[in-house]
Write a protein that holds these residues in place. Structure first.
Motif, short mmCIF file in Angstrom:
data_model
loop_
_atom_site.label_atom_id
_atom_site.label_comp_id
_atom_site.label_asym_id
_atom_site.label_seq_id
_atom_site.Cartn_x
_atom_site.Cartn_y
_atom_site.Cartn_z
N MET A 90 0.85 -1.20 0.00
CA MET A 90 0.00 0.00 0.00
C MET A 90 0.88 1.24 0.00
SD MET A 90 -2.77 1.17 2.91
CE MET A 90 -3.87 -0.19 2.53
N SER A 91 0.59 2.23 -0.88
CA SER A 91 1.35 3.47 -0.89
C SER A 91 0.94 4.32 0.30
CB SER A 91 1.10 4.22 -2.19
OG SER A 91 -0.27 4.55 -2.31
N GLY A 92 1.80 5.28 0.64
CA GLY A 92 1.51 6.14 1.77
C GLY A 92 2.80 6.53 2.47
N THR A 93 2.66 7.24 3.57
CA THR A 93 3.81 7.74 4.30
C THR A 93 4.10 6.81 5.48
OG1 THR A 93 3.20 10.00 3.73
CG2 THR A 93 4.78 9.72 5.52
N GLY A 94 5.23 6.13 5.42
CA GLY A 94 5.61 5.21 6.48
C GLY A 94 6.74 5.75 7.32
N ILE A 95 7.10 4.97 8.33
CA ILE A 95 8.21 5.30 9.24
C ILE A 95 9.27 4.23 9.09
CG2 ILE A 95 8.89 5.44 11.68
CD1 ILE A 95 6.04 6.49 12.26
N ARG B 232 4.24 0.69 8.88
CA ARG B 232 3.76 0.77 7.51
C ARG B 232 2.40 1.46 7.39
NH1 ARG B 232 3.27 -5.02 5.44
NH2 ARG B 232 2.88 -5.52 7.63
N PRO B 233 2.16 2.13 6.26
CA PRO B 233 0.83 2.69 5.99
C PRO B 233 -0.23 1.59 6.00
CG PRO B 233 2.44 3.56 4.43
CD PRO B 233 3.11 2.44 5.16
N GLY B 234 -1.40 1.94 6.48
CA GLY B 234 -2.49 0.98 6.53
C GLY B 234 -2.44 0.06 7.72
N ARG B 235 -1.48 0.29 8.64
CA ARG B 235 -1.30 -0.59 9.80
C ARG B 235 -1.17 0.25 11.07
NH1 ARG B 235 -1.67 -6.02 8.45
NH2 ARG B 235 0.04 -6.66 9.84
N VAL B 236 -1.63 -0.31 12.17
CA VAL B 236 -1.38 0.25 13.49
C VAL B 236 -0.25 -0.55 14.11
CG1 VAL B 236 -2.32 0.76 15.78
CG2 VAL B 236 -3.81 0.91 13.77
N THR B 237 0.87 0.11 14.38
CA THR B 237 2.05 -0.56 14.92
C THR B 237 2.19 -0.21 16.39
OG1 THR B 237 3.19 -0.49 12.80
CG2 THR B 237 4.56 -0.81 14.75
N GLY B 238 2.22 -1.22 17.24
CA GLY B 238 2.42 -1.04 18.66
C GLY B 238 3.90 -1.00 18.99
N PHE B 239 4.30 -0.07 19.84
CA PHE B 239 5.69 0.10 20.25
C PHE B 239 5.72 -0.02 21.76
CE2 PHE B 239 9.44 3.17 20.72
CZ PHE B 239 10.37 2.22 20.31
N ASP C 209 -0.77 12.32 7.69
CA ASP C 209 -0.73 10.96 7.18
C ASP C 209 -0.19 9.98 8.22
OD1 ASP C 209 -1.66 11.58 4.59
OD2 ASP C 209 0.34 12.26 4.01
N VAL C 210 0.46 10.51 9.27
CA VAL C 210 1.10 9.68 10.28
C VAL C 210 0.70 10.19 11.66
CG1 VAL C 210 3.31 8.92 11.24
CG2 VAL C 210 3.09 9.26 8.77
N LEU C 211 0.38 9.26 12.56
CA LEU C 211 0.16 9.59 13.97
C LEU C 211 1.20 8.87 14.81
CD1 LEU C 211 -3.71 9.48 14.56
CD2 LEU C 211 -2.21 11.49 14.67
N ALA D 209 -6.98 2.38 8.20
CA ALA D 209 -7.69 1.81 7.06
C ALA D 209 -7.76 2.78 5.89
CB ALA D 209 -9.11 1.40 7.47
N ASP D 210 -7.56 4.06 6.16
CA ASP D 210 -7.54 5.08 5.12
C ASP D 210 -6.17 5.18 4.46
OD1 ASP D 210 -8.89 7.08 3.65
OD2 ASP D 210 -8.06 8.66 4.91
N GLY D 211 -5.28 4.21 4.75
CA GLY D 211 -3.96 4.19 4.14
C GLY D 211 -2.92 5.00 4.89
N ARG D 212 -3.23 5.34 6.14
CA ARG D 212 -2.30 6.14 6.93
C ARG D 212 -1.58 5.26 7.97
NH1 ARG D 212 -5.50 11.93 7.47
NH2 ARG D 212 -7.49 10.94 7.07
N THR D 213 -0.62 5.86 8.65
CA THR D 213 0.28 5.12 9.53
C THR D 213 0.08 5.54 10.97
OG1 THR D 213 1.94 5.01 7.77
CG2 THR D 213 2.72 4.63 10.01
N VAL D 214 0.02 4.54 11.87
CA VAL D 214 -0.08 4.81 13.30
C VAL D 214 1.05 4.08 14.02
CG1 VAL D 214 -1.47 4.62 15.39
CG2 VAL D 214 -2.60 5.04 13.18
#
Length: 255
Positions: free
Chosen positions: A1-6, A29-36, A151-153, A179-184
């Motif tokens: 998925m395209s988008g702004t990742g970390i 990655r965009p489209g995913r919620v990543t727990g840290f 695009d990123v939280l 789900a909107d193609g953004r990154t968390v």
């Protein structure tokens, strides 16, 4: 998925001769919620501060959409961050706080009403921040992070102070945002909540990434996130702890 990742690579930071973070590498990655997540003192806050340009790394890179935070053309329109809910002045109204931060970020002041509606604080816009509960301050902090429609939280303990309904609301909001193609990228100590909120997981322990991969792989052996976390950070993990294909672990952390 395209988008702004970390993408964080080889990140390191020492304070007074002590390694706070050492060779940390992971992605969100965009489209995913990543727990840290990680124990207290593991290096989470230092890593997030380096990602957001608040602390300079000694080595490595922390890039958002392929650029350092300080090099982004529109920082608050690319990244929304909540690291400290104490940032709002207690004497200001929520409306005044949001409009001030919108103007500072170069965004329309009318965005204050839009993000207040998104975060459920519209009825409190003309109250002074000093009268807010911890949960309402969390919502105000998230509203502030959303002013630039980023695009990123990047969120540090965003569920602190929220009641059960608020936690469910936050989880749903972050899922829809991704789900909107953004990154968390979400840091939290509330492991039971993370288990329901994230798609991917990065575990940091003693300044090193101890595990990275999909949450489903981390708990593939039928254990809860909490049990797997304790096993991997206690130094006494059993041979059946998660080590699924596609996931990574740092040498020296036993599982």
């Amino acid at each position: 998925m395209s988008g702004t990742g970390i993408q964080v690579s080889g990140l390191a930071k020492r304070f007074a001769g002590v390694d706070a973070v050492s060779d940390v590498t992971f992605g969100a990655r965009p489209g995913r919620v990543t727990g840290f997540l990680g124990p207290n003192g593991a290096g989470k806050s230092t890593t997030l501060r380096m990602l957001l340009g608040l602390t300079l790394p000694d080595a490595g890179t922390a890039l958002i959409g392929g650029a350092w935070y300080r090099e982004l053309d529109d920082p608050s329109g690319t990244v929304g961050a909540v690291l400290d809910i104490a940032a709002a002045h207690p004497g200001m109204t929520a409306r005044g706080h949001l409009r001030t931060y919108a103007a500072l970020g170069g965004h329309e002041t009318s965005n204050a009403e839009r993000v207040a509606e998104l975060t459920g604080i519209s009825a409190y816009l003309d109250r002074r921040v000093g009268s807010f509960s911890t949960g309402m301050r969390q919502r105000l902090s998230l509203a502030t992070a959303l002013l630039g429609d980023p695009d990123v939280l990047v969120l540090d303990e965003p569920s602190n102070g929220l009641d059960p309904a608020g936690i469910v609301w936050l989880r749903t909001f972050l899922r829809e945002f991704a789900a909107d193609g953004r990154t968390v990228l979400l840091s939290s100590h509330v492991l039971t909540e993370l288990q329901h909120a994230v798609d991917d997981l990065v575990l940091i322990d003693r300044g090193h990434v101890a595990w990275e991969g999909p949450l489903a792989e981390f708990t593939a052996h039928g254990t809860s996130l909490e049990e797997a976390f304790l096993r991997l950070t206690s130094g006494a993990a059993s041979p059946t702890a998660p080590a699924a294909s596609g996931a990574t672990r740092t040498e020296g952390v036993h599982a």
